[in-house]
Every structure is written in structure tokens, then in C-alpha cells.
Design a protein around this motif. Structure first.
Motif, PDB file in Angstrom:
ATOM      1  N   GLY A 132     -33.495  13.007  16.754  1.00 15.48           N
ATOM      2  CA  GLY A 132     -32.256  13.720  16.464  1.00 15.48           C
ATOM      3  C   GLY A 132     -31.034  12.991  16.977  1.00 15.48           C
ATOM      4  O   GLY A 132     -30.025  12.845  16.264  1.00 15.48           O
ATOM      5  N   TYR A 133     -31.108  12.513  18.231  1.00 15.66           N
ATOM      6  CA  TYR A 133     -29.986  11.744  18.788  1.00 15.66           C
ATOM      7  C   TYR A 133     -29.748  10.456  18.000  1.00 15.66           C
ATOM      8  O   TYR A 133     -28.604  10.065  17.748  1.00 15.66           O
ATOM      9  CB  TYR A 133     -30.239  11.420  20.256  1.00 15.66           C
TER      10      TYR A 133
ATOM     11  N   PHE B  40     -28.084  11.229  14.707  1.00 16.90           N
ATOM     12  CA  PHE B  40     -26.686  11.614  14.903  1.00 16.90           C
ATOM     13  C   PHE B  40     -25.806  10.383  15.147  1.00 16.90           C
ATOM     14  O   PHE B  40     -24.681  10.297  14.646  1.00 16.90           O
ATOM     15  CB  PHE B  40     -26.564  12.584  16.076  1.00 16.90           C
TER      16      PHE B  40
ATOM     17  N   GLY C  65     -25.142   8.825  11.955  1.00 13.95           N
ATOM     18  CA  GLY C  65     -24.110   9.577  11.242  1.00 13.95           C
ATOM     19  C   GLY C  65     -22.708   9.198  11.706  1.00 13.95           C
ATOM     20  O   GLY C  65     -21.787   9.067  10.888  1.00 13.95           O
TER      21      GLY C  65
ATOM     22  N   ALA D 199     -25.806  13.944   9.939  1.00 14.14           N
ATOM     23  CA  ALA D 199     -25.476  14.917  10.986  1.00 14.14           C
ATOM     24  C   ALA D 199     -26.252  16.219  10.793  1.00 14.14           C
ATOM     25  O   ALA D 199     -26.723  16.828  11.767  1.00 14.14           O
ATOM     26  CB  ALA D 199     -23.971  15.184  10.989  1.00 14.14           C
ATOM     27  N   SER D 200     -26.386  16.654   9.552  1.00 15.92           N
ATOM     28  CA  SER D 200     -27.159  17.868   9.285  1.00 15.92           C
ATOM     29  C   SER D 200     -28.619  17.667   9.669  1.00 15.92           C
ATOM     30  O   SER D 200     -29.237  18.540  10.299  1.00 15.92           O
ATOM     31  CB  SER D 200     -27.044  18.240   7.803  1.00 15.92           C
TER      32      SER D 200
ATOM     33  N   SER E  89     -29.808  15.515  11.860  1.00 22.96           N
ATOM     34  CA  SER E  89     -29.931  15.397  13.321  1.00 22.96           C
ATOM     35  C   SER E  89     -29.856  16.761  13.978  1.00 22.96           C
ATOM     36  O   SER E  89     -30.544  17.030  14.967  1.00 22.96           O
ATOM     37  CB  SER E  89     -28.832  14.483  13.863  1.00 22.96           C
ATOM     38  N   GLY E  90     -29.009  17.663  13.425  1.00 21.79           N
ATOM     39  CA  GLY E  90     -28.927  19.016  13.968  1.00 21.79           C
ATOM     40  C   GLY E  90     -30.232  19.757  13.847  1.00 21.79           C
ATOM     41  O   GLY E  90     -30.654  20.469  14.773  1.00 21.79           O
TER      42      GLY E  90
ATOM     43  N   TRP F 149     -24.347  21.345  16.031  1.00 19.09           N
ATOM     44  CA  TRP F 149     -24.305  19.891  15.949  1.00 19.09           C
ATOM     45  C   TRP F 149     -23.508  19.429  14.720  1.00 19.09           C
ATOM     46  O   TRP F 149     -22.788  18.436  14.771  1.00 19.09           O
ATOM     47  CB  TRP F 149     -25.721  19.313  15.904  1.00 19.09           C
ATOM     48  N   LEU F 150     -23.643  20.194  13.636  1.00 13.11           N
ATOM     49  CA  LEU F 150     -22.848  19.862  12.465  1.00 13.11           C
ATOM     50  C   LEU F 150     -21.353  20.063  12.752  1.00 13.11           C
ATOM     51  O   LEU F 150     -20.512  19.273  12.319  1.00 13.11           O
ATOM     52  CB  LEU F 150     -23.274  20.740  11.287  1.00 13.11           C
TER      53      LEU F 150
ATOM     54  N   TYR G 136     -20.018  17.123  14.583  1.00 17.89           N
ATOM     55  CA  TYR G 136     -19.737  16.006  13.664  1.00 17.89           C
ATOM     56  C   TYR G 136     -18.388  16.218  12.967  1.00 17.89           C
ATOM     57  O   TYR G 136     -17.594  15.270  12.826  1.00 17.89           O
ATOM     58  CB  TYR G 136     -20.855  15.897  12.635  1.00 17.89           C
TER      59      TYR G 136
END
Length: 434
Positions: A7-8, A11, A14, A235-236, A238-239, A260-261, A264
Motif C-alpha cells: 500500500g505504501y 501510494f 501515485g 492512490a485508490s 493504495s488506500g 488515503w484518497l 492524495y
């Protein structure tokens, strides 16, 4: 934990896509905001030019045989082969299968480039293409087999392994007289007092393109939205990965994913503010530079023209005296019985004046003064036109949404345009001797 790491990582990718988007946005704003200059009115700094490519000794394209100032060609050869590979089936048994691979391999290439001139209705300017982002035309594209004379005439004699004996010949070039769009840094030439466009590490962009300004702007716009969309998708994703709490299955917490989104989108907003503010600052500085160039040309006219007029007036006076003395000598020579010493004395004075002022050509000097007056006024007009153009771009940008919000927050003031009366900073009187 594995979902968290991925996930990180996604992101960060992104954010990298977002950075590329704003880099593209900056280039698009440069193309849109900088007005087109005339070659005769180019000043030191970042400039945008349009004209045709000209050269005293153009190249001949390797494949197209057309005259050009730059070309790049390559020859590719097609190959194919059968590959055997092993795999494990559903029962755990090792099996073998064959598949066909194919592709193109470059077997020859080459290019030539040279400094050339960009020509428009006002004159020419030297272009140094080394280090530029060159966007040429596709002049030659042909695929052929061994029976075609081109196969060996412009390609190597030997074939590559697993060759299908097919070759593809392509050539890109900037043809002579082709219309060009150029944005780059202007600097002073080393051989003569004149500007040239060349690579500069401090310049944000150096483009030599056979495409139009609108086409280039649309291309940057398309890439901007591509990178923004890709960053949004990353980003989506990764969230969703960062919201996963269990390793037994994929059960994301959509509330955390939305957070998280949102992070971003905050980064996107900050990047837009940063890019928009820097764009307005760059425009404002170019407006100040344009106004300074107008002032420089006015100062040049105020200092140069009176001195030229005095020089021409002085040369005209000496030439008039010389002509009067020559007429007097001719009159003396026609008088019968005149003492020859008088004639010799007059001739000596004439020779002395000719040696003191060997080139007394008032007509030529008057013509040069007239040309200098016209050139000076032309420079002032070009500098004024450049300033008015960049000031109009700046005023328009600060009034349109959403840049109007930034202009209001950070206090970007409107800049007034220069009219004809504003140019009369000092009256230059030219009074020539009769």
C-alpha cells in the motif's frame, strides 16, 4: 503486514505520477503563456519563435534524399523463432510446450544535425539544435523484402539470426523550409553581435518542433490528465491495500481507503497551488523584463541618434568646404595669366583636406542615418509589441478561473499596456545641415 508495505509503495507511485503531471502542466503553461517573438526583436532570455528552417549548406536525407537541416534514420530487421518451455500442470506434472516469438532488431542507424537559421518576415536567427527536444517529421517509412533493391542498398549485407528477411526503413527529419515552432533560451553569439537560440541548463524548456503550438499544447494537456488519472487510480488502490487489516483474506475498510484518497487529493491541491503560483510569478517577471527592454531601446534611441546626427552634420560640413575649394581651384585654372604658385597653393590646401578627411561621403552617411533611424524605431516597436503581448497574457491569466483565486490571495496586480504616447519618453530632434 504485506498489504501495508504494498500500500505504501503504490501510494508513493501515485505521488510520482502526480509529480509528472505537474511537470507536464508547467511546460503546457510555458507554451501557452509566452508570446511569439519576431526574429528581429529577440531579446536575451526564454523566447518563443515561429518560422521556417533555412541553411546555407543543407544535408541530404539518407533515405528520403530530401534537403534538410536534421535527420535521423534507422533500419530494423524482423526475426521469429520457436521456443520450448516447461511448466507444471494442475496435477504437479512437468509439461513442455512450444511457442513462437517474433520482433524487430535495429541493424543500422545514423543522424546528422547542424546549426541552422529560423526565418520569419522580419529576418533570421541562428539556432543551435544540440541538446534540444527535437520533434521532426516522418519523411520515410517503408518495409520490404530481399527482392527490393532498398534491402541491401541502404541496409547491412549480413542478416541477423532467425531473420525473416524483412526490413523496415524509417527516417525522421526537419526538411529545408519546413515550418518550425521553437522555444528556448536566447543568448549572444560569440562571432558577431547578434542573438542565437541554444541549450541552457537553466532554461525550463528547449523544443524544436515541426508541429504547431496548439498541437504541442494539446499533447501536454493530454499527458497531464493521463498522469493525474493514473495517480488517482494508484492512490485508490493504495488506500484499499493500507486499509486491509487481515492477512487471511482481502477485506478492506473503505472508510480508511477514503482517508488515503483524501490525502492524495490534498497533495494534488497543494501541487496545483504551487504550480499556479510559480506560473504567475514567472509571467510577472517576464512582464517586468519586457518593460525593461522597451526602456533600453528608448535609451538607445535617446543616446545614439543625436550623436549620429552630429557626426553626419560634421562630415557634411567638411564635404561642402571641400567642394567649394575644388570649384575655386577650377575657376583659378581657367583664368589666363594667373600665377601658377597660386594654383599650387590651392592644390596643396586641397590635398591637405583630402588627406585629413579621406572619406567624405555625406550621401552614404545620410543613408546610414536613415537606416539607423528606421532600425531603432523598429526595435522599439518590437519591444513594445513583446511587452504588450506578455502583459496581455499575464492580465488574462490573473482574471480567469481558477488562477484568479491565486492572483487575489497573493496580490498580483494588473499591468497596464503601453500606448503610442507612452513611448515618447524623450523627444529626439534630428536637424541635419543643409
Amino acid at each position: 503486514m504485506e498489504f501495508q508495505i504494498w500500500g505504501y509503495l503504490v501510494f508513493v507511485l501515485g505521488l510520482a505520477a502526480l509529480a509528472l503531471a505537474f511537470r507536464t502542466m508547467r511546460r503546457k503553461r510555458l507554451v501557452d503563456d509566452i508570446p511569439t517573438s519576431r526574429t528581429h526583436g529577440v531579446f536575451i532570455g526564454l523566447v518563443e519563435l515561429k518560422g521556417t528552417a533555412e541553411s546555407e549548406k543543407p544535408f541530404t536525407g539518407f533515405l528520403s534524399a530530401e534537403q534538410c537541416v536534421y535527420y535521423y534514420y534507422k533500419v530494423e530487421e524482423r526475426w521469429s523463432r520457436m521456443v520450448t518451455e516447461s511448466f507444471t500442470d494442475a496435477k504437479g506434472h512437468v509439461q513442455f510446450r512450444t511457442r513462437q516469438e517474433s520482433g524487430w532488431t535495429q541493424v543500422a542507424s545514423g543522424k546528422e544535425m547542424q546549426p541552422f537559421y529560423l526565418k520569419d518576415e522580419t529576418g533570421i536567427i541562428l539556432i543551435q539544435p544540440e541538446g534540444a527536444d527535437i520533434q521532426p517529421k516522418n519523411l520515410f517509412n517503408r518495409t520490404c523484402g530481399q527482392n527490393d533493391p532498398l534491402y541491401y542498398a541502404k541496409g547491412p549485407e549480413r542478416s541477423i539470426p532467425n531473420s525473416d528477411h524483412q526490413r523496415r526503413f524509417t527516417e525522421e527529419a526537419i526538411p529545408l523550409h519546413a515550418g518550425l515552432y521553437i522555444m528556448g533560451q536566447s543568448r549572444e553569439r560569440q562571432d558577431i553581435v547578434a542573438p542565437e537560440i541554444a541549450k541552457d541548463k537553466s532554461a525550463p524548456l528547449y523544443v524544436i518542433s515541426t508541429r504547431t503550438e496548439k498541437q504541442i499544447s494539446r499533447t501536454y494537456s493530454g499527458w497531464f490528465w493521463f498522469w493525474v488519472g493514473l495517480g488517482l487510480l494508484l492512490a485508490s488502490g493504495s488506500g484499499l491495500l493500507l486499509s486491509q487489516e487481515s492477512t487471511s483474506g482481502f477485506n478492506p475498510d473503505f472508510g480508511v481507503a477514503v482517508l488515503w484518497l483524501g490525502l492524495y487529493l490534498i497533495c494534488w491541491l497543494f501541487g496545483w497551488l504551487w504550480a499556479g503560483y510559480n506560473s504567475l510569478v514567472g509571467l510577472r517577471n517576464r512582464v517586468c523584463q519586457g518593460y525593461a527592454q522597451v526602456d533600453i531601446q528608448l535609451k538607445r534611441r535617446f543616446d545614439l541618434i543625436p550623436n549620429l546626427a552630429k557626426s553626419v552634420e560634421g562630415f557634411g560640413k567638411h564635404e561642402r568646404e571641400l567642394q567649394e575649394m575644388l570649384a575655386e581651384v577650377r575657376t583659378i585654372s581657367k583664368v589666363n595669366g594667373q600665377d601658377p604658385k597660386d594654383i599650387q597653393g590651392a592644390s596643396a590646401i586641397l590635398v591637405f583636406n583630402m588627406e585629413r578627411y579621406p572619406e567624405l561621403k555625406a550621401d552614404t552617411l545620410f543613408l546610414k542615418l536613415q537606416e539607423e533611424l528606421a532600425a531603432t524605431e523598429s526595435r522599439i516597436a518590437l519591444a513594445r509589441d513583446y511587452y504588450n503581448s506578455i502583459a496581455t497574457f499575464y492580465n488574462t491569466r490573473r482574471e480567469v478561473f481558477p488562477d484568479r483565486l491565486l492572483a487575489g490571495i497573493f496580490g498580483f496586480k494588473e499591468r497596464m499596456l503601453i500606448n503610442a504616447s507612452a513611448l515618447e519618453r524623450a523627444v529626439v530632434k534630428v536637424k541635419l545641415a543643409e
